[in-house]
Design an enzyme around this catalytic site. Structure first.
Site, PDB file in Angstrom:
ATOM      1  N   GLY A  47     -37.629 -30.872   1.395  1.00  0.00           N
ATOM      2  CA  GLY A  47     -37.600 -31.343   2.772  1.00  0.00           C
ATOM      3  C   GLY A  47     -37.304 -30.216   3.732  1.00  0.00           C
ATOM      4  O   GLY A  47     -36.716 -29.196   3.358  1.00  0.00           O
ATOM      5  N   GLN A  52     -34.766 -26.234  11.864  1.00  0.00           N
ATOM      6  CA  GLN A  52     -34.466 -25.143  10.925  1.00  0.00           C
ATOM      7  C   GLN A  52     -35.323 -23.915  11.173  1.00  0.00           C
ATOM      8  O   GLN A  52     -34.992 -22.831  10.705  1.00  0.00           O
ATOM      9  CB  GLN A  52     -34.660 -25.608   9.470  1.00  0.00           C
ATOM     10  CG  GLN A  52     -33.637 -26.638   9.034  1.00  0.00           C
ATOM     11  CD  GLN A  52     -33.822 -26.975   7.577  1.00  0.00           C
ATOM     12  OE1 GLN A  52     -34.590 -27.870   7.253  1.00  0.00           O
ATOM     13  NE2 GLN A  52     -33.148 -26.262   6.689  1.00  0.00           N
ATOM     14  N   CYS A  96     -29.647 -26.714   0.902  1.00  0.00           N
ATOM     15  CA  CYS A  96     -30.346 -26.623   2.182  1.00  0.00           C
ATOM     16  C   CYS A  96     -30.869 -25.204   2.372  1.00  0.00           C
ATOM     17  O   CYS A  96     -30.148 -24.239   2.096  1.00  0.00           O
ATOM     18  CB  CYS A  96     -29.364 -26.976   3.301  1.00  0.00           C
ATOM     19  SG  CYS A  96     -30.080 -26.945   4.942  1.00  0.00           S
ATOM     20  N   LEU A  97     -32.105 -25.068   2.849  1.00  0.00           N
ATOM     21  CA  LEU A  97     -32.654 -23.737   3.135  1.00  0.00           C
ATOM     22  C   LEU A  97     -31.790 -22.969   4.130  1.00  0.00           C
ATOM     23  O   LEU A  97     -31.765 -21.743   4.116  1.00  0.00           O
ATOM     24  CB  LEU A  97     -34.058 -23.878   3.751  1.00  0.00           C
ATOM     25  CG  LEU A  97     -35.222 -24.273   2.847  1.00  0.00           C
ATOM     26  CD1 LEU A  97     -36.470 -24.467   3.702  1.00  0.00           C
ATOM     27  CD2 LEU A  97     -35.464 -23.211   1.793  1.00  0.00           C
ATOM     28  N   HIS A 138     -30.474 -36.362   5.024  1.00  0.00           N
ATOM     29  CA  HIS A 138     -30.129 -34.943   5.195  1.00  0.00           C
ATOM     30  C   HIS A 138     -31.001 -34.322   6.284  1.00  0.00           C
ATOM     31  O   HIS A 138     -30.488 -33.609   7.162  1.00  0.00           O
ATOM     32  CB  HIS A 138     -30.322 -34.222   3.851  1.00  0.00           C
ATOM     33  CG  HIS A 138     -30.162 -32.735   3.896  1.00  0.00           C
ATOM     34  ND1 HIS A 138     -29.157 -32.068   3.226  1.00  0.00           N
ATOM     35  CD2 HIS A 138     -30.887 -31.770   4.526  1.00  0.00           C
ATOM     36  CE1 HIS A 138     -29.283 -30.765   3.464  1.00  0.00           C
ATOM     37  NE2 HIS A 138     -30.327 -30.555   4.235  1.00  0.00           N
ATOM     38  N   GLU A 139     -32.308 -34.598   6.246  1.00  0.00           N
ATOM     39  CA  GLU A 139     -33.221 -33.973   7.218  1.00  0.00           C
ATOM     40  C   GLU A 139     -33.004 -34.522   8.628  1.00  0.00           C
ATOM     41  O   GLU A 139     -33.061 -33.765   9.610  1.00  0.00           O
ATOM     42  CB  GLU A 139     -34.681 -34.160   6.781  1.00  0.00           C
ATOM     43  CG  GLU A 139     -35.042 -33.538   5.437  1.00  0.00           C
ATOM     44  CD  GLU A 139     -34.650 -32.072   5.295  1.00  0.00           C
ATOM     45  OE1 GLU A 139     -34.569 -31.362   6.310  1.00  0.00           O
ATOM     46  OE2 GLU A 139     -34.406 -31.640   4.149  1.00  0.00           O
ATOM     47  N   HIS A 142     -30.331 -32.796  10.510  1.00  0.00           N
ATOM     48  CA  HIS A 142     -30.719 -31.542  11.178  1.00  0.00           C
ATOM     49  C   HIS A 142     -31.171 -31.802  12.619  1.00  0.00           C
ATOM     50  O   HIS A 142     -30.917 -30.994  13.515  1.00  0.00           O
ATOM     51  CB  HIS A 142     -31.866 -30.856  10.432  1.00  0.00           C
ATOM     52  CG  HIS A 142     -31.448 -30.090   9.213  1.00  0.00           C
ATOM     53  ND1 HIS A 142     -30.604 -28.993   9.263  1.00  0.00           N
ATOM     54  CD2 HIS A 142     -31.778 -30.235   7.912  1.00  0.00           C
ATOM     55  CE1 HIS A 142     -30.446 -28.511   8.035  1.00  0.00           C
ATOM     56  NE2 HIS A 142     -31.135 -29.252   7.196  1.00  0.00           N
TER      57      HIS A 142
HETATM   58 NI    NI Z   1     -31.246 -28.885   5.140  1.00  0.00          NI
END
Ligand code: NI
Length: 167
Positions: A47, A52, A96-97, A138-139, A142
């Site tokens: 995701g 981000q 997470c990235l 989670h997304e 963001h």
């Molecule tokens: Ni993330």
């Protein structure tokens, strides 16, 4: 197409709240293509959210097509996603990235009902549970300027150095 640069914690822009998408035009489709390519470049990444990559519109991509053991919708582009119902709670490990060095144990709703638009602006409703519901929660965080780090009950017991998983 392009792989976009990922903002990494503690970049203060990750705390910015993203705006609703109002224009469903070719620029939106181009951006979604780049966002997808950026997600695919992240090892094991399921995701990604627009903020981000420093783009503060409410756009998320999830792709659990590589996780057939967890029932899911495969790849979804979610524009202006809203969780309209949530139930249950379970704890699971998240990465997470934007937080490349750590993973954390986070409580999330087990089941959600989600509404979202696609890249054409059409409205959809989805029932999700388990891992897919977790990834979407989670997304969407963001989009509201939140990282999983903000949801740790205790950093000392629930935050872990990321392992280097074999590909
Ligand atoms: Ni993330």
């Amino acid at each position: 197409m392009a792989i976009l640069d990922i903002l990494v914690y503690p970049d203060p822009r990750l705390k910015q709240i993203s705006d609703p998408v109002t224009k469903f035009d070719s620029a939106l489709k181009d951006f979604i293509r780049d966002l997808n390519e950026t997600m695919l470049a992240g090892p094991g990444c399921v995701g990604i959210a627009a903020p981000q990559v420093g783009y503060f519109d409410r756009i998320v991509i999830v792709d659990l097509s590589s996780k057939p053991k967890n029932p899911n919708h495969g790849k979804l582009v979610l524009v202006n996603p809203v969780i309209v119902e949530a139930s249950g709670s379970n704890i699971g490990r998240e990465g997470c990235l934007s937080v490349p060095d750590y993973t954390g144990n986070i409580a999330r709703a087990k089941k959600i009902t989600l509404t979202a638009q696609d890249e054409e602006g059409n409205e959809h409703s989805y029932q999700m549970k388990g891992f897919e519901a977790r990834v979407v929660q989670h997304e969407i965080d963001h989009l509201d300027g939140l990282l999983f780090l903000d949801r740790l009950v205790c950093r000392r017991s629930e935050l872990f150095p990321r392992q280097n998983y074999a590909e």
